[in-house]
Design a protein around this motif. Structure first.
Motif, short mmCIF file in Angstrom:
data_model
loop_
_atom_site.label_atom_id
_atom_site.label_comp_id
_atom_site.label_asym_id
_atom_site.label_seq_id
_atom_site.Cartn_x
_atom_site.Cartn_y
_atom_site.Cartn_z
N VAL A 1 0.86 -1.18 0.00
CA VAL A 1 0.00 0.00 0.00
C VAL A 1 0.89 1.23 0.00
O VAL A 1 2.09 1.15 0.26
CB VAL A 1 -0.95 0.04 1.22
CG1 VAL A 1 -1.92 -1.11 1.21
CG2 VAL A 1 -0.15 0.05 2.53
N TRP B 1 -2.19 8.75 5.90
CA TRP B 1 -1.75 8.44 7.26
C TRP B 1 -1.31 9.73 7.95
O TRP B 1 -0.51 10.49 7.39
CB TRP B 1 -0.62 7.43 7.23
CG TRP B 1 -0.21 6.96 8.61
CD1 TRP B 1 -0.95 7.04 9.75
CD2 TRP B 1 1.02 6.34 8.96
NE1 TRP B 1 -0.27 6.50 10.81
CE2 TRP B 1 0.95 6.05 10.35
CE3 TRP B 1 2.15 5.97 8.26
CZ2 TRP B 1 1.99 5.44 11.03
CZ3 TRP B 1 3.19 5.35 8.94
CH2 TRP B 1 3.11 5.09 10.31
N ARG C 1 -10.31 -0.54 2.93
CA ARG C 1 -10.76 0.12 1.70
C ARG C 1 -10.28 -0.61 0.46
O ARG C 1 -10.95 -0.61 -0.57
CB ARG C 1 -10.24 1.57 1.65
CG ARG C 1 -10.78 2.45 2.75
CD ARG C 1 -10.77 3.92 2.32
NE ARG C 1 -9.52 4.37 1.78
CZ ARG C 1 -8.59 5.03 2.48
NH1 ARG C 1 -8.78 5.27 3.76
NH2 ARG C 1 -7.48 5.44 1.91
N GLU C 2 -9.10 -1.22 0.53
CA GLU C 2 -8.49 -1.80 -0.68
C GLU C 2 -8.58 -3.31 -0.74
O GLU C 2 -8.42 -3.89 -1.81
CB GLU C 2 -7.03 -1.37 -0.77
CG GLU C 2 -6.86 0.14 -0.89
CD GLU C 2 -5.42 0.54 -1.14
OE1 GLU C 2 -4.60 -0.36 -1.39
OE2 GLU C 2 -5.11 1.74 -1.08
N LYS D 1 -13.07 9.12 0.38
CA LYS D 1 -13.34 7.71 0.67
C LYS D 1 -14.68 7.31 0.06
O LYS D 1 -15.70 7.26 0.73
CB LYS D 1 -13.35 7.47 2.18
CG LYS D 1 -12.03 7.82 2.86
CD LYS D 1 -12.14 7.65 4.36
CE LYS D 1 -10.85 8.06 5.04
NZ LYS D 1 -10.95 7.96 6.51
N TRP E 1 -4.54 2.84 11.44
CA TRP E 1 -4.45 3.33 10.06
C TRP E 1 -4.40 2.17 9.07
O TRP E 1 -5.06 2.20 8.03
CB TRP E 1 -3.21 4.20 9.89
CG TRP E 1 -2.95 4.52 8.44
CD1 TRP E 1 -3.56 5.47 7.69
CD2 TRP E 1 -2.02 3.85 7.59
NE1 TRP E 1 -3.07 5.45 6.39
CE2 TRP E 1 -2.12 4.46 6.31
CE3 TRP E 1 -1.10 2.81 7.76
CZ2 TRP E 1 -1.34 4.06 5.22
CZ3 TRP E 1 -0.33 2.42 6.69
CH2 TRP E 1 -0.45 3.03 5.44
N GLU F 1 -7.80 0.61 8.58
CA GLU F 1 -8.66 1.46 7.76
C GLU F 1 -8.25 1.40 6.30
O GLU F 1 -9.10 1.32 5.41
CB GLU F 1 -8.57 2.90 8.28
CG GLU F 1 -9.45 3.88 7.52
CD GLU F 1 -9.33 5.28 8.07
OE1 GLU F 1 -9.27 6.23 7.26
OE2 GLU F 1 -9.26 5.44 9.31
N ARG F 2 -6.94 1.44 6.04
CA ARG F 2 -6.46 1.43 4.66
C ARG F 2 -6.73 0.09 3.98
O ARG F 2 -7.21 0.02 2.84
CB ARG F 2 -4.96 1.74 4.64
CG ARG F 2 -4.39 1.89 3.24
CD ARG F 2 -5.10 3.04 2.51
NE ARG F 2 -4.70 3.11 1.13
CZ ARG F 2 -3.70 3.87 0.68
NH1 ARG F 2 -3.01 4.61 1.54
NH2 ARG F 2 -3.40 3.89 -0.59
#
Length: 669
Positions: free
Chosen positions: A167, A172, A191-192, A455, A184, A187-188
């Motif tokens: 990523v 961040w 999303r991916e 987002k 973080w 959360e990241r």
């Protein structure tokens, strides 16, 4: 068993684990974590096999070697080994511990996994100058780590082999005390990488290794804070950065135990061999002269430019075996050679024969004009990531909003007047339409303002938007509301048929499905689910129950076109069915149908059209096509450019193949 290095938030034993998340204790068995890790590994492997193919990494590569960096990026190499200190991470099964002697000996890209898997500190940096192939090296390492994990011989030890995930550091804020590196990362990755319920536990137990690209693209203060935050991360970390930015950060605060491997310039003999492999035998005279100059004149402009793998691959792509490669001989300096090749990269990609599979016949002029405009916009916004849902925020959005709003208003007013005029007269119908339009303007404004949010709602498919739990809950709501409506009307002295009560309860059932799924925003401001329920609706969204997958730009696009658009129309239909059903009880089925169409059409237009980022992007593409001469179907063009190797996918966003290509395109008129 877990190392002492890991945080006590997750405690594993032979039976399961307990993880405290937001003051909630969740018990998860080790088999569940292992199964989740395996699913993630399969999804990441499929994604990076496709992406490596699009980047040309599955073919013969330009040999790249590395050495331990001498730019003050590592205090003591021995500090990262277990030879003279405690071991933070055990070596991966099947990998020998790294020694100081073997590390200082250097190696090529195939040796990166040996260092990654045997490094006691679990902290690795891949550094190098621009165009040195750092991201490609990280992808090669990631695929090697996945292959090592998938080896049948490692099956009994898979739980000790982390899943590598690549990523960027985008989004961040390491200085935020409310959100640590694990928060973080969760959360990241959410999303991916869709389909996971245990990302936090996988990170806390070291079953995921984070490969962080773009370390040099964030601010200096952020880099320093990131280094400090990553020191306590309970998982292996691989940082990818330019040497200069990494040195600036390390000069202030060295990463504890990190080893920086610096990619070396491509050897002239390796570059020559790579070029000759791409040519027929015997090679044309101009190519033979270029190879001789490369080997005999290491200080020449051509030799200096071909010291990085990007330029070598560009040379092969730009000039076919019989191309006028002699044009390079008159250029002054390595930068002039690189810029010359970058300036011809787009034309070469769109005149290459045969055309890559799945690509469309765009003209080189159209492609370059479009990519120049995109590069200029990204450079103006000081970013490398092209998020397609941000395109509607570019200049011209005000005029587009007015045109779209006017068109939707005309359609809505026409539908309302035509539906209600036979029942209440044209004047009353027009008044009702204007009143409905006025009330809907606020809702439409709120939804349109969220179009360009960073987002965007993403998903792994229909089962994510409408999980089984949501459908079951919606059926329960429907049956409950239908029964209560039938009983209340009967006791009130206005009995209705069970079929009519079912129709009245159907919108509540459908609203319940959306509220429990991941499309809650479609109904939180409707009659079925008023605005105050917005926060409650988001709290009701369950964990993902669908297959794990890595989301790319096309996946997010399909989510908005194939799911959110029809769901928005259905939400409008549910509102219309509710209002029409109530009207039919006292004024007959005909008037109920007319009122349902009048009210439902407004909600459908707002939820399915005005608030859909894909619709806004498609309309923006029309604007750009008229004003800039870009392709009408912009997303199809971006996918085509990705297939041709000019763009690459970074999660749900596109990026130019190299930052220098973006810079060159942005500067050209």
């Amino acid at each position: 068993m877990i190392n002492n290095f890991f945080r006590p938030a997750v405690v594993l034993n032979g039976h399961g684990s307990q993880a405290e998340i937001h003051h909630t204790t969740v018990t998860i068995t080790e088999s569940e974590l292992d199964r989740a890790a395996n699913e993630l590994a399969d999804a990441v492997g499929k994604h990076w096999h496709t992406e490596a193919d699009s980047r040309g990494l599955l073919k013969s590569q330009v040999p790249v070697h590395w050495q331990v960096s001498r730019h003050r990026l590592t205090t003591r190499v021995a500090a990262a080994m277990a030879e003279r200190g405690p071991r933070r991470f055990p070596p991966l099964p099947g990998v020998a511990p790294v020694t100081e002697k073997s590390l200082r000996a250097g190696g090529d890209l195939t040796d990166l996994h040996r260092v990654y898997g045997g490094l006691a500190s679990g902290r690795l940096m891949i550094v190098g100058p621009a165009a040195a192939g750092k991201t490609s090296a990280a992808v090669v390492l990631l695929r090697a780590a996945l292959d090592h994990r998938a080896n049948p011989a490692r099956a009994p030890y898979k739980s000790g082999i982390p899943v590598p995930v690549l990523v960027t550091l985008d989004g961040w804020a390491p200085g935020d005390e409310r959100k640590d590196v694990v928060d973080w990362a969760v959360e990241r990755l959410s999303r991916e990488h869709k389909g996971h319920r245990y990302l936090r536990q996988l990170l806390d137990t070291g079953r995921i290794a984070l490969f962080l690209d773009g370390f040099d693209e964030v601010g200096e203060e952020v880099r320093a804070l990131a280094v400090a935050a990553l020191e306590s991360a309970p998982f292996r970390v691989v940082l990818v950065s330019r040497t200069e930015e990494a040195s600036d950060t390390a000069g202030r605060e060295l990463p504890a135990g990190a080893v920086a491997l610096e990619l070396k310039p491509v050897r002239p003999a390796d570059a020559a061999a790579c070029l000759l492999d791409s040519l027929d035998d015997p090679a044309p005279a101009a190519w033979q002269k270029l190879v001789r100059q490369l080997l005999e004149e290491p200080d020449s402009a051509v030799a200096g430019a071909l010291a990085d793998p990007l330029t070598v691959s560009l040379l092969v792509e730009v000039y076919a075996p019989d191309g006028p490669v002699e044009k390079l001989f008159g250029l002054a300096g390595p930068d002039a050679v690189r810029d010359h090749l970058l300036d011809h990269a787009v034309a070469a990609a769109y005149t290459r024969k045969p055309r890559p599979r799945g690509c469309r016949p765009y003209s080189p002029e159209t492609a370059e004009r479009t990519l120049r405009h995109l590069a200029a916009r990204l450079t103006e916004e000081d970013t490398r990531e092209l998020r397609w849902w941000r395109i509607p925020s570019w200049p011209g959005r005000r005029s587009r909003a007015w045109i779209t709003g006017t068109a939707v208003t005309v359609v809505y007013l026409t539908v309302v007047v035509l539906a209600l005029a036979p029942w209440i007269g044209p004047l009353w119908a027009a008044g009702a339409a204007l009143m409905g339009w006025t009330l809907g303007t606020l809702d439409a404004g709120i939804r349109i303002s969220r179009l360009h949010h960073e987002k965007q709602l993403t998903s792994a498919g229909w089962r994510d938007v409408l999980p089984l739990l949501a459908i079951t809950g919606g059926l329960f709501d429907w049956i409950t509301v239908t029964g209560l409506t039938w009983l209340v009307l009967r006791f009130a002295g206005h009995p209705q048929s069970l079929l009519q009560c079912c129709l009245l309860g159907l919108p509540y059932g459908f609203g319940g499905v959306l509220l429990r799924g991941r499309a809650a925003d479609l109904v939180v401001r409707t009659i079925v689910a008023p605005f105050p329920l917005a926060r409650f609706a988001r709290d009701m969204i369950p964990e993902l129950e669908t297959e794990t997958r890595v989301l790319g730009p096309r996946d997010v696009w399909r989510h908005h076109t194939r799911m959110l658009f029809p769901l928005g129309l259905l939400a409008g239909g549910a509102v219309g069915l509710y209002a029409g059903g109530l009207a039919a009880m006292s004024n007959g089925a005909g008037f109920g149908l007319a009122l349902g169409v009048a009210i439902g059409s407004g909600h459908a237009l707002i939820a399915g059209v005005l608030s859909n980022a894909a619709v806004a992007t498609a309309l923006t593409a029309v604007q750009l096509s008229v004003r800039e001469g870009t392709p009408l179907r912009l997303m199809t063009f971006l996918d085509d450019a990705h297939r041709r190797g000019l763009l690459r996918a970074s999660g749900p966003a596109y990026e130019f193949r190299h930052v220098r290509l973006q810079e060159r395109l942005a500067r050209r008129p």
